[in-house]
Structure formats: C-alpha cells, structure tokens
Write a protein that holds these residues in place. Sequence first.
Motif, short mmCIF file in Angstrom:
data_model
loop_
_atom_site.label_atom_id
_atom_site.label_comp_id
_atom_site.label_asym_id
_atom_site.label_seq_id
_atom_site.Cartn_x
_atom_site.Cartn_y
_atom_site.Cartn_z
N GLY A 129 0.92 -1.13 -0.09
CA GLY A 129 0.00 -0.06 -0.07
C GLY A 129 1.01 1.11 0.00
N MET A 130 1.90 1.31 0.71
CA MET A 130 2.83 2.32 0.76
C MET A 130 3.46 2.59 -0.34
N ARG A 131 3.94 1.45 -1.17
CA ARG A 131 4.74 1.51 -2.46
C ARG A 131 3.82 1.91 -3.50
N PHE A 132 2.22 1.54 -3.32
CA PHE A 132 1.59 1.93 -4.40
C PHE A 132 1.16 3.47 -4.37
N ILE A 133 1.04 3.88 -3.16
CA ILE A 133 1.02 5.46 -3.31
C ILE A 133 2.19 6.31 -3.90
N ARG A 134 3.33 5.74 -3.61
CA ARG A 134 4.59 6.50 -4.04
C ARG A 134 4.43 6.19 -5.81
N ALA A 135 4.29 4.91 -6.02
CA ALA A 135 4.39 4.63 -7.65
C ALA A 135 3.26 5.44 -8.70
N HIS A 136 2.39 5.72 -7.64
CA HIS A 136 1.08 6.90 -8.59
C HIS A 136 1.16 7.96 -7.89
N ALA A 137 2.06 8.42 -7.46
CA ALA A 137 2.04 9.78 -6.80
C ALA A 137 1.60 10.95 -7.75
N LYS A 138 2.18 10.78 -9.00
CA LYS A 138 2.07 11.68 -10.09
C LYS A 138 0.30 11.70 -10.27
#
Length: 295
Positions: A129-138
């Motif tokens: 979940g943490m990584r998903f947010i960063r991966a789609h930050a833009k």
Amino acid sequence: MKRLALFAVCLLFACAASAQERFPLWQGGVPGFEARASIPEISKDYWTKHVNNPSVTAYLPDAAKANGTAVLVVPGGGHTLLVTTSEGSAVAEWLNQRGVAAFVLRYRLFREEGSPYKLDDARADTERGMRFIRAHAKQFHVDPQRVGIIGFSAGGELARMVTLSPPVAARGKGDSIDKLSARPDFSILIFPGPLHAAEHVTPDSPPIFLAAANDDQCCSQPPIDLLNAYRKGGASAELHIYRAGGHAYNLGERTDLVSLKHSPRQIEDWLSDSGFLGHPAPSTSPHLDPQPKAK
C-alpha cells in the motif's frame, strides 16, 4: 431545464465517485494466491471480512485544499475483521478536510476463521500500500516524500512494523512497485496493539505520533514502549496518554470525554508542527523570553 438539472446531479455523483476509487494492490491477485482474488468480500454495519484481493480506496481532497501530503489509513479489527467505517472512511474524510490525500487499506486477515494467511501477508499488503501510493504519486498529485501512515489497533501494529522493521520479501517475482521504499515519512499510531517485529530506532526513524487511553488494557503500553525506544534512539516522537476512554475511541466519536473528542485536533496540530499540512514546520528551538525580575 429538468434535463439540465438531472445532468448536474449526475455530474455531481460522478465527481464524488471518482474521488473514492478503489485499486487492487496487485493486478490479477496476490502472487501465489491469484485464485482467491475473485472470492467476494463481506461488509456489514461497520466491518469488512474475507479480504482476498488487497486494495486501497483513494479519497482525494478538493484541489483547492490539497497540500501534497498522503496517508495510508490502516483500520483495526484484531486481524479478524476490518473496521472500515470509523477507522477507515471516516478517517479518510477527516484527512481530506485538511488537504491530505487518504488511501484506506483493505488487508488480509490472518486470524479470521479458516484464513490461509499469516501475519507476514498482512505486513506485505501494508508495505505494498505504501509503495502503491508512491508509484502513483503523480496521478494522485501527492509528494512521494510526504507519504505517511495512520493505524488503529491491529492496524497500528502493521503501521509500526512498516515504520520500524525491515520489509518482508516481495511476493512472486516482484515488479517495479516492489523496488520503491515502503517506509513512511511519518507515522501516527492510535491505540496500537502489542504485535511487532524486530525493530531498531535511530535518529533517522520517521517522526511518530502515539496515543492511547490509560485504561486500555490491550494497547496503552505499546505507545509508552515506543516513546522510550524513540527517546533512546534520538528520534522524534509525541505521546498522548488519556486518563480514560478504553479501546477504540477512534476520532472521539464514541465517547463523552471531552479530551478524546478533542484528540483529532492534537493529531492535526502535530501534522502542522511537523510541516505536513502545506507550510514549513516551525522551529523547535527554545525561544521563551526570560522570566521577569522580581521588583
């Protein structure tokens, strides 16, 4: 005229729906458990069970309020269910009102009857979940270096692990998302449970906010232990122990105690003082005027 009004209503509902979109953490299901992805969840009243396709539901703030900060919201429920209302959607909406993008996590439950999962599976979902947010930050208009986590009870245990413990191994062959950091930039643990993994606090550990009621037999001690670890490790921590309130006071909606009703404001103040609400953090250096001399 009626058609125009109907169109406006439909547009309003479309905008609301787009602000609360749900995303699976793995396309096609969790590696190794793909066949279980289609098993339906069960939600009733305040809870959700039978999570087999872990996901986050994005709650995005109004663009005029958005400050670029994001938070993964991890509900509790003793790892037998998820409290997806008062420890999920309600928290996300509260964060939205303060300009913060929120992502409510639905993770696998290793204590649910008949569950094939283990604690590490819930940890993997939280880290993903943490990584998903960063991966789609833009896509979500958030700063990948201002992604925090808030966890309640069992969710607080998972938030603690993702904050202070090495991540579990990537599921399957791994992908580009697994290469990103799962460690939050800040952590908020509300009456976190006692489960934790091997951890080591250093001056670089994420700043942490801790809270619980003193009469919470389950979960008043873990925040105290964490404060002591943070003080020993030289990291930034703030602790609130309320004299009473028991377990699961959440954002103060289930209590008559004024201190607990005001507890969300203390979280907001900490976020503000830490520089996560759209303005720089104020100085923490002492600058009090000297005491006046007695005449």
